[in-house]
Design a protein around this motif. Structure first.
Motif, short mmCIF file in Angstrom:
data_model
loop_
_atom_site.label_atom_id
_atom_site.label_comp_id
_atom_site.label_asym_id
_atom_site.label_seq_id
_atom_site.Cartn_x
_atom_site.Cartn_y
_atom_site.Cartn_z
N ALA A 354 54.88 18.19 29.51
CA ALA A 354 54.54 18.49 28.11
C ALA A 354 55.35 19.66 27.57
CB ALA A 354 53.05 18.78 27.99
N HIS A 355 55.83 20.52 28.46
CA HIS A 355 56.61 21.66 28.00
C HIS A 355 57.86 21.21 27.24
CE1 HIS A 355 57.88 25.77 27.84
NE2 HIS A 355 58.98 25.56 28.54
N ALA A 356 58.39 20.04 27.57
CA ALA A 356 59.58 19.54 26.89
C ALA A 356 59.32 19.23 25.42
CB ALA A 356 60.08 18.28 27.58
N LEU A 357 58.05 19.07 25.06
CA LEU A 357 57.70 18.69 23.70
C LEU A 357 57.52 19.89 22.79
CD1 LEU A 357 55.16 15.84 24.55
CD2 LEU A 357 57.64 15.68 24.20
N ASP A 358 57.57 21.10 23.36
CA ASP A 358 57.45 22.30 22.53
C ASP A 358 58.64 22.40 21.58
OD1 ASP A 358 55.17 22.87 23.88
OD2 ASP A 358 56.00 24.52 25.07
N ARG A 359 58.37 22.56 20.32
CA ARG A 359 59.42 22.49 19.30
C ARG A 359 60.52 23.52 19.52
NH1 ARG A 359 58.53 22.52 12.72
NH2 ARG A 359 60.74 22.39 12.17
N ASP A 360 60.17 24.71 19.98
CA ASP A 360 61.16 25.78 20.11
C ASP A 360 61.85 25.80 21.47
OD1 ASP A 360 60.56 26.65 17.54
OD2 ASP A 360 58.96 28.00 18.23
N TYR A 361 61.52 24.89 22.35
CA TYR A 361 62.14 24.88 23.67
C TYR A 361 63.52 24.24 23.59
CZ TYR A 361 62.60 24.50 28.75
OH TYR A 361 63.04 24.62 30.05
N VAL A 362 64.46 24.80 24.32
CA VAL A 362 65.86 24.40 24.21
C VAL A 362 66.08 22.92 24.53
CG1 VAL A 362 66.38 25.11 26.58
CG2 VAL A 362 68.22 24.97 24.91
N LEU A 363 65.27 22.37 25.42
CA LEU A 363 65.51 21.00 25.86
C LEU A 363 65.36 20.01 24.71
CD1 LEU A 363 66.28 19.44 28.37
CD2 LEU A 363 63.86 19.09 28.84
N GLN A 364 64.47 20.31 23.77
CA GLN A 364 64.31 19.41 22.63
C GLN A 364 65.59 19.37 21.80
OE1 GLN A 364 61.59 19.39 18.77
NE2 GLN A 364 60.38 19.14 20.63
N ARG A 365 66.22 20.53 21.63
CA ARG A 365 67.50 20.57 20.91
C ARG A 365 68.55 19.76 21.64
NH1 ARG A 365 71.86 24.15 21.60
NH2 ARG A 365 70.58 25.78 22.56
N LEU A 366 68.63 19.91 22.94
CA LEU A 366 69.63 19.17 23.72
C LEU A 366 69.39 17.67 23.62
CD1 LEU A 366 69.69 21.47 26.88
CD2 LEU A 366 71.37 21.41 25.01
N TRP A 367 68.13 17.24 23.65
CA TRP A 367 67.82 15.81 23.51
C TRP A 367 68.27 15.28 22.16
CZ3 TRP A 367 65.14 12.66 20.24
CH2 TRP A 367 64.88 11.36 20.68
N ARG A 368 68.04 16.05 21.11
CA ARG A 368 68.45 15.60 19.78
C ARG A 368 69.97 15.59 19.65
NH1 ARG A 368 67.39 19.15 16.55
NH2 ARG A 368 66.02 20.65 17.56
N ASP A 369 70.61 16.61 20.19
CA ASP A 369 72.06 16.72 20.04
C ASP A 369 72.81 15.59 20.75
OD1 ASP A 369 71.73 18.98 18.51
OD2 ASP A 369 72.38 20.39 20.07
#
Length: 417
Positions: A354-369
């Motif tokens: 669930a930590h990956a779903l935190d909006r400010d966590y870097v992994l979410q940016r990498l997934w979108r990019d």
């Protein structure tokens, strides 16, 4: 975000000269000092185009990394270009996208412009006073070059261009756009019906729609150009009349594909570094998550893909710098580089829970990019078709071989320290 290694992996040493190693360190230091502090702001304000990063890279001459010193460039070649895009993408794929998007039309000018045209355009890229974009994709045709509807009609010693282009990288930063338009209206085959033009951003009739942020690459603009009877002089034709398809295709293969492979590689590297750092510090039982065999198995897969993608990206541009035929290698680097990075990013999302779903966590940016490295320069389907052509040894143009003389201008000197 965890920092990536500041020294090049040993497996890349056959492709890197000592000067490449210095450039690697310079790019890492630049990204740490100037880009990393801006990433949070870029994510918080996705509607803002990151002009300052572009200015800082321009001041270092990086937009002219493949431009010969004759025209004010670094003359450093394609391996050097890949180093810059890769290392910056480890910290910000959006910043890397700004760099790589101008490098594509620069390649078109190197290969097709006259000496006088190069002398007029390239020094301005080299000194940072003008960024460029390449405008091929259209609202109805998408990336299908044969479906281009934008027209250019001769009017005396000028050309009048009308049409629309979308998904244009650096649309809001570029001082000039390399526009591919249809110059033959009599049903001539696509191979001779298109022509490339340099169109200055301040030409009357050229408008750029307001920036609309995409899913990822926040801070980078990939917008829409509308051309309403825009007039350009005859001197703005790049290459010969009817050579626009060659300009677009060669630029996509020799610059677009390897550039996107480098962006994917940077994202991939950041994904693995972020995930291993998380697992090493997350407690579980009397140890950490990194000690669990089931998780180490998945990390092993991620690392395998990363190492393979790194070799593909650098080997292909090394061949290009040597003037050897390598179109299929460049295509494959883009295709598998994206595919492997997507697989690793999905694994990382699952390993973070669930930590990956935190909006400010870097992994979410990498997934979108990473989603943004699939469509440009040909989707996966396009790459597989071209690779099938290579497997059947069918006679498509080898742009890396045909343009070897121009590529050799920027070939690194093996005797240089």
């Amino acid at each position: 975000m965890p920092t990536t290694p500041t020294t090049s992996p040993p497996a890349l040493r056959p492709y890197l000269t000592p000067r490449h190693e210095l450039l690697w360190d310079e790019a890492d230091a630049f990204a740490k000092e100037h880009i990393a502090p801006r990433t949070a702001r870029m994510e918080a304000a996705p509607g803002r185009v990151e002009r300052k990063v572009a200015d800082l890279m321009a001041a270092r001459g990086w937009f002219a990394v493949t431009v010969p010193s004759t025209f004010g460039g670094l003359g450093a070649g394609h391996v050097a270009k890949t180093i810059l895009v890769h290392r910056i993408a480890c910290v910000s794929a959006a910043a890397a996208a700004i760099l790589q998007a101008t490098l594509i039309p620069v390649g078109a000018l190197l290969h097709f412009a006259t000496y006088e045209q190069k002398g007029g355009w390239l020094p301005r890229v080299a000194d940072g006073s003008m960024l460029l974009s390449i405008a091929v994709t259209e609202p109805r045709a998408g990336g299908h070059i044969g479906g281009i509807e934008t027209t250019a009609e001769r009017a005396g010693n000028q050309w009048v261009i009308t049409g629309s282009k979308i998904h244009i990288g650096n649309s809001h930063l570029a001082g000039a756009h390399l526009v591919v338009a249809r110059t033959d209206q009599a049903g001539m085959s696509t191979s001779h019906a298109l022509t490339a033009f340099m169109v200055e951003a301040d030409r009357p009739g050229l408008s750029v729609s307001d920036h609309r942020p995409g899913l990822g690459l926040h801070g980078f603009s990939a917008g829409r150009l509308d051309l309403d009877h825009v007039r350009v002089p005859e001197d703005n034709v790049i290459g010969e009349i009817g050579q626009g398809l060659s300009v677009a295709q060669s630029s996509s293969i020799l610059y677009g594909r390897p550039n996107l492979a480098a962006v994917s590689l940077g994202i991939h590297e950041a994904v693995v570094a972020t995930t291993t750092a998380r697992l090493k510090t997350r407690p579980r039982y009397r140890g950490t998550l990194s000690e669990l065999p089931v998780l180490r198995d998945r990390i092993g897969d991620m690392e395998a893909r990363l190492r393979a993608g790194r070799i593909l990206a650098y080997q292909s541009v090394h061949l290009l710098d040597q003037g050897l035929p390598c179109d299929a290698d460049l295509i494959n680097a883009k295709y598998l580089g994206h595919q492997w990075a997507v697989q690793s990013t999905q694994d990382a999302m699952e390993l973070h829970g669930a930590h990956a779903l935190d909006r400010d966590y870097v992994l979410q940016r990498l997934w979108r990019d990473i989603q943004h490295t699939y469509p440009p320069a040909g989707t996966g389907e396009v790459q597989r078709i071209r690779l099938a052509d290579a497997a059947f040894d069918e006679g498509h143009i080898q742009w890396s071989e045909r343009l070897a003389a121009e590529a050799a201008w920027a070939r690194p000197d093996p005797t240089a320290a």
